[in-house]
Scaffold this active site. Sequence first.
Site, PDB file in Angstrom:
ATOM      1  N   HIS A  82      15.791 -78.431  -7.074  1.00  0.00           N
ATOM      2  CA  HIS A  82      15.946 -79.482  -5.847  1.00  0.00           C
ATOM      3  C   HIS A  82      17.194 -79.048  -5.034  1.00  0.00           C
ATOM      4  O   HIS A  82      18.191 -78.635  -5.880  1.00  0.00           O
ATOM      5  CB  HIS A  82      16.440 -80.795  -6.509  1.00  0.00           C
ATOM      6  CG  HIS A  82      14.914 -81.498  -7.079  1.00  0.00           C
ATOM      7  ND1 HIS A  82      14.972 -82.579  -8.015  1.00  0.00           N
ATOM      8  CD2 HIS A  82      13.890 -81.461  -6.870  1.00  0.00           C
ATOM      9  CE1 HIS A  82      13.674 -82.804  -8.269  1.00  0.00           C
ATOM     10  NE2 HIS A  82      13.225 -82.276  -7.659  1.00  0.00           N
ATOM     11  N   LYS A 111      10.314 -74.022  -3.293  1.00  0.00           N
ATOM     12  CA  LYS A 111      10.012 -74.460  -1.613  1.00  0.00           C
ATOM     13  C   LYS A 111      11.310 -73.813  -0.932  1.00  0.00           C
ATOM     14  O   LYS A 111      12.272 -73.816  -1.295  1.00  0.00           O
ATOM     15  CB  LYS A 111      10.127 -76.139  -1.712  1.00  0.00           C
ATOM     16  CG  LYS A 111       8.815 -76.714  -2.359  1.00  0.00           C
ATOM     17  CD  LYS A 111       9.137 -78.122  -2.224  1.00  0.00           C
ATOM     18  CE  LYS A 111       7.701 -78.821  -2.523  1.00  0.00           C
ATOM     19  NZ  LYS A 111       7.913 -80.409  -2.359  1.00  0.00           N
ATOM     20  N   TYR A 140      15.250 -89.653 -11.531  1.00  0.00           N
ATOM     21  CA  TYR A 140      14.955 -89.607 -13.027  1.00  0.00           C
ATOM     22  C   TYR A 140      15.860 -90.471 -13.819  1.00  0.00           C
ATOM     23  O   TYR A 140      15.453 -90.737 -14.749  1.00  0.00           O
ATOM     24  CB  TYR A 140      14.932 -88.291 -13.437  1.00  0.00           C
ATOM     25  CG  TYR A 140      14.082 -87.529 -12.828  1.00  0.00           C
ATOM     26  CD1 TYR A 140      12.718 -87.502 -13.177  1.00  0.00           C
ATOM     27  CD2 TYR A 140      14.122 -86.426 -12.084  1.00  0.00           C
ATOM     28  CE1 TYR A 140      11.481 -86.822 -12.353  1.00  0.00           C
ATOM     29  CE2 TYR A 140      13.217 -85.660 -11.334  1.00  0.00           C
ATOM     30  CZ  TYR A 140      11.990 -85.942 -11.768  1.00  0.00           C
ATOM     31  OH  TYR A 140      10.734 -85.215 -10.973  1.00  0.00           O
ATOM     32  N   ARG A 143       6.708 -76.597 -10.555  1.00  0.00           N
ATOM     33  CA  ARG A 143       5.460 -76.962  -9.961  1.00  0.00           C
ATOM     34  C   ARG A 143       4.068 -76.222 -10.195  1.00  0.00           C
ATOM     35  O   ARG A 143       4.337 -75.153 -10.468  1.00  0.00           O
ATOM     36  CB  ARG A 143       5.981 -77.015  -8.384  1.00  0.00           C
ATOM     37  CG  ARG A 143       7.080 -77.846  -7.978  1.00  0.00           C
ATOM     38  CD  ARG A 143       7.530 -77.628  -6.518  1.00  0.00           C
ATOM     39  NE  ARG A 143       8.464 -78.384  -6.243  1.00  0.00           N
ATOM     40  CZ  ARG A 143       9.823 -77.858  -6.209  1.00  0.00           C
ATOM     41  NH1 ARG A 143       9.889 -76.451  -6.255  1.00  0.00           N
ATOM     42  NH2 ARG A 143      10.611 -78.550  -5.796  1.00  0.00           N
ATOM     43  N   HIS A 202       1.909 -82.403 -12.330  1.00  0.00           N
ATOM     44  CA  HIS A 202       3.440 -82.784 -11.740  1.00  0.00           C
ATOM     45  C   HIS A 202       3.999 -83.649 -12.855  1.00  0.00           C
ATOM     46  O   HIS A 202       5.367 -84.042 -12.840  1.00  0.00           O
ATOM     47  CB  HIS A 202       3.098 -83.431 -10.508  1.00  0.00           C
ATOM     48  CG  HIS A 202       4.595 -83.064  -9.490  1.00  0.00           C
ATOM     49  ND1 HIS A 202       4.796 -81.822  -9.109  1.00  0.00           N
ATOM     50  CD2 HIS A 202       5.493 -84.015  -9.092  1.00  0.00           C
ATOM     51  CE1 HIS A 202       5.811 -81.842  -8.347  1.00  0.00           C
ATOM     52  NE2 HIS A 202       6.362 -83.113  -8.564  1.00  0.00           N
ATOM     53  N   ARG A 253       6.244 -81.793 -15.006  1.00  0.00           N
ATOM     54  CA  ARG A 253       7.676 -81.704 -14.434  1.00  0.00           C
ATOM     55  C   ARG A 253       8.374 -83.038 -14.393  1.00  0.00           C
ATOM     56  O   ARG A 253       9.649 -82.979 -14.916  1.00  0.00           O
ATOM     57  CB  ARG A 253       7.403 -81.292 -13.018  1.00  0.00           C
ATOM     58  CG  ARG A 253       8.558 -81.225 -12.286  1.00  0.00           C
ATOM     59  CD  ARG A 253       8.252 -80.713 -10.742  1.00  0.00           C
ATOM     60  NE  ARG A 253       9.113 -80.543  -9.818  1.00  0.00           N
ATOM     61  CZ  ARG A 253      10.063 -79.711  -9.540  1.00  0.00           C
ATOM     62  NH1 ARG A 253      10.081 -78.660 -10.587  1.00  0.00           N
ATOM     63  NH2 ARG A 253      10.874 -79.652  -8.584  1.00  0.00           N
TER      64      ARG A 253
END
Length: 308
Positions: free
Chosen positions: A273, A178, A282, A154, A247, A250
């Site tokens: 993730h 995150k 995706y 990110r 983004h 990514r």
Amino acid sequence: MITLSKFITEYLSYCEYRKRLNFKTLKSYRIDLNQYLAFCDNSLDFLSKNTLDLYITELHKRYKPKSVKRKIASLKAFFHYLEYTELLEQNPFDKLDVHFREAKLLPKTIPFYSIQKFLSVLYEQKNLAVSAYQFRCCLRDIAAIELLFATGMRISELCSLHPSDIDLENNTVLIYGKGAKERILQIGNPEVIVALKSYQDSFKEDISNCGYFFVNKQKHKLSDQSVRFMINRYANLAGIEQHITPHMFRHSFATLLLEQDVDIRYIQKMLGHSSISTTEIYTHVSSAKQKDILVNKHPRNFMVVNDG
């Protein structure tokens, strides 16, 4: 509302020092909770199910589903804290239906040829640099974009990298994602490694003084906005009409790997993730691979059928 304001302040302090949430998450929580504070405006019982229900309806009127989802999540986390600290006997969210249908927006990607064109212009600008200053800026821009695409990280993760996170002995990068989750990714492409080393050698002193790996013109931490501006500039120079965001590198990283038959669970780990369902979006983007399979590999292609 003094009580709610006090609870919000205590909760944000708890998030910062106990949960050690990052600055951006804390900022989002503060904005979301202060909006709820303003909505209650001393006249409503902020702990009641009815107040929350009215507020959530108001959110749906004012914001897009993605923003509503985030703001509800902020409130839920706050009320969970009140329950955890025994400031609340019954959590009103236990009796609230906050689920709603959210449109699944497919991630926007950059075509392979556009990425190639974009990178070519980056290196071309370095070769055309007429001053040492321009040349150094190009080295920085090349290193940032190459790393962004090489790892699928990110933009916030890129700008937050510290010098110690880049290991050019072992060619790895330590990424803080995150939820304070760490992941280590290998940098596999030799040209990316050369770009990082060239940038590091040229900016060694600035990096050391700044404390972050990517440095701006003022020798401070490179900002998200600077990277967006950088991408827009090179996209224009490359004559790419598609609006490109950080983004999207990514998204393209994930989609192109998927089209190379990389297992989706490896991609999940590389993207950081926590849930495979986030990565599975995706699989819907990989239309080029789907076409190749159906046109060239479908069993019907190998059947000989007599017609009369």
